[in-house]
Design an enzyme around this catalytic site. Structure first.
Site, PDB file in Angstrom:
ATOM      1  N   TYR A  50       0.860  -1.144   0.125  1.00 52.80           N
ATOM      2  CA  TYR A  50       0.049   0.072   0.095  1.00 52.80           C
ATOM      3  C   TYR A  50       0.865   1.318  -0.084  1.00 52.80           C
ATOM      4  CZ  TYR A  50      -4.235   2.827   1.346  1.00 52.80           C
ATOM      5  OH  TYR A  50      -5.267   3.769   1.285  1.00 52.80           O
ATOM      6  N   TYR A  61      -5.624   5.518  -7.155  1.00 52.22           N
ATOM      7  CA  TYR A  61      -5.823   5.200  -5.560  1.00 52.22           C
ATOM      8  C   TYR A  61      -7.226   4.975  -5.620  1.00 52.22           C
ATOM      9  CZ  TYR A  61      -6.513   6.963  -0.692  1.00 52.22           C
ATOM     10  OH  TYR A  61      -6.718   7.064   0.522  1.00 52.22           O
TER      11      TYR A  61
END
Lengths: 396, 152
Positions: free
Chosen positions: A299, A350
């Site tokens: 991430y 994102y």
């Protein structure tokens, strides 16, 4: 034991958009497209779905169920916290399946950052103009907001600075994360950022929250991603080659707590991703170690947090992530540990980390755009954030 | 000047806008802010085991006892980490740029940390480990926020 009991059988996504550009589609429409796409990928329909395994900030599954016409929901659970639950939402799905509570479980994330709905100002409060994603005022927030610490990027800058102080990490190391990730996005039609990024571009970019400049920040996007998980038995009869949930874990040290919004985490792991204890449990469940990981989808809301996850997952020693990336280790295809082969949150899109799960599945099916040769085991992590943080080890 | 006259109200240079300091205290944090308004920095310490904690909260994280003493601090601290903010995430912050957010540890309070600002200093002068001292920022008639400036 949860190991190998469930498998991901379908992945789907809406188109990805820069912030606000998905209009006039609705958030519900975006997630519906992603879910229907993932079910079609699996060879299933909404009539097969009976559960949701989720994490915070998405859309209410009740609304999704009534809109898509899911016959009966038998499980609906959500990991608390924030983006830390991304990978773990699929782990929650696997847990529901292994326990017999549900059979076909959908995990999804959808977001639409139109207008004032920007995560980048999510701790500004209404007085600060933080908009719809703003955390409500709280007694604890009184000890942070008056200092003008209003967004996650600013908060993680403080962890990054501490890491630099302790270990000599440099902006060049952060740049390597941004540049290697951008390189992976270039050949991908789904990626929003496909122009090459040079070291000069990086250092010429405006400083946002020192030491983080523009390219250390992820994108601001609209879009949705969905993942369909079922039992290992059922997975064998479906359209795609199953991708097994080898292990999953979530949580973290209690005193990691709300992390960036209180800054009193123990000194021992302040300059970390908060993932260290989760990583240990993940490998224990899987019965494999860091050396067995073929590709890592970490991430990447902010570049320094990729460095800290490399350390916390044992892909390099604590404090040595800077020299590790400087040596080209995370570059695809030449590095020893390819990271964020899809372009990540930084350069593809994102969607709060769910694109990482999708990419890991494609790697293990052997269908990825940037295919790691013979990838057998993929690591996927959720965002370094307040607890729980989470991760998955997937295998083909 | 008599000794009953209130301290002069002032705002240090480089402090963020007062609008951010609209407080929503609860019964555990309110004593901190009442003391702050009197320009006293206080940190809760467990009466049972002596552990300091911040922010003020209803339980000691070591022994789970509830009793606390409010221990007044000298205000001497060290910069644990920091960021220099050059971009306004909301329009309110535009005129405040650049500003320095510091995480300050208080050695006299078991190393608990405060999230604050470095004020009355060149932003580029900040570094990890630098000694700092307390400066009060009178953001409103009845609200003061602790900030820090370079010691010496």
């Amino acid at each position: 034991m949860l190991k190998d009991r469930a498998a991901i059988v379908g992945v789907g996504a809406s188109q990805y958009y820069k912030r606000g550009q998905s209009l006039p589609q609705t958030n519900l429409e975006l997630v519906g497209k992603a879910i229907l796409g993932a079910l079609d990928d699996a060879g299933l329909t909404v009539r097969d779905v009976d559960g949701f395994g989720l994490y915070s900030f998405g859309l209410d599954p009740a609304l999704v169920a009534q809109t898509l016409g899911i016959p009966e929901v038998r499980f609906s659970g959500m990991l608390t916290g924030g983006g830390g639950g991304a990978a773990g939402s699929v782990g929650l799905a696997a847990a529901a399946i292994a326990s017999g509570m549900a059979d076909v479980v959908v995990s999804y994330m959808t977001l639409q950052q139109a207008g004032l709905r920007r995560f980048g100002a999510s701790f500004a409060g209404s007085a600060g103009g933080g908009g719809q994603y703003s955390a409500p005022p709280s007694p604890e927030g009184d000890f942070v907001r008056p200092a003008g610490l209003l967004g996650p990027g600013q908060m993680f800058s403080i962890l990054a600075r501490r890491h630099m102080h302790l270990y000599g990490t440099t902006r060049e190391h952060l740049a390597e994360v941004a540049i290697s990730t951008r390189n992976n996005a270039i050949p991908r039609p789904s990626a929003l950022m496909r122009a090459p990024l040079t070291l000069d571009d990086y250092f010429d970019a405006r400083m946002i929250s020192d030491p983080l400049c523009l390219y250390d920040y992820c994108l601001e996007c609209d879009g949705a991603v969905a993942v369909v998980t079922t039992s290992a038995e059922r997975a064998r009869d479906l359209r795609q080659k199953p991708v097994y949930v080898l292990a999953t874990a979530n949580g973290g040290n209690g005193r990691w707590g709300q992390a960036i919004t209180w800054m009193n985490m123990d000194d021992e792991y302040f300059a970390s991703s908060g993932h260290r204890p989760v990583a240990q449990r993940l490998y224990e469940m899987a019965g494999v170690g860091p050396a067995d990981v073929d590709v890592a989808e970490l991430y990447d809301h902010f570049t320094p947090m990729v460095l800290m996850q490399l350390e916390d997952y044992g892909l390099c020693p604590i404090g040595e992530s800077g020299p590790f990336v400087e040596a080209g280790s995370i570059r695809f295809p030449t590095g020893s540990m390819p990271v964020n082969t899809h372009g990540g949150n930084l350069s593809e899109a994102y969607i709060i980390g769910m694109t990482h799960v999708k990419e890991a599945v494609e790697q293990l099916r052997g269908t990825a755009v940037n295919q790691v040769a013979d990838a057998e085991i993929a690591l996927v992590t959720g965002g370094p954030a307040s607890i729980p943080v989470s991760s998955l080890l997937l295998r083909r | 000047m008599t000794d009953t006259q209130p301290a002069p109200r002032s705002r240090p240079g480089g402090a963020p806008p007062a609008e951010l300091a609209v407080l929503t205290p609860d019964s555990w944090t309110e004593p901190f802010w009442i003391a702050a308004a009197e320009h006293r920095l206080v940190v809760p310490r467990c009466t049972n085991c002596g552990t300091f904690r911040m922010p003020p909260s209803p339980f000691c994280y070591v022994c789970q006892a509830q009793g606390i003493d409010w221990v007044e601090q000298t205000g001497d601290g060290r910069v644990y980490s920091y960021t220099v903010i050059h971009h306004a995430v909301v329009p309110l912050m535009r005129d405040a740029l650049p500003y320095v957010v510091v995480v300050v540890e208080l050695p006299d309070a078991g190393g608990v940390r405060l999230v604050s600002n470095l004020v009355d200093c060149e932003p580029s002068s900040v570094e990890v480990g630098m000694p700092v001292r307390l400066v009060w920022d009178d953001v409103a008639d009845d609200v003061a926020v602790p900030r820090f400036t370079a010691a010496r």
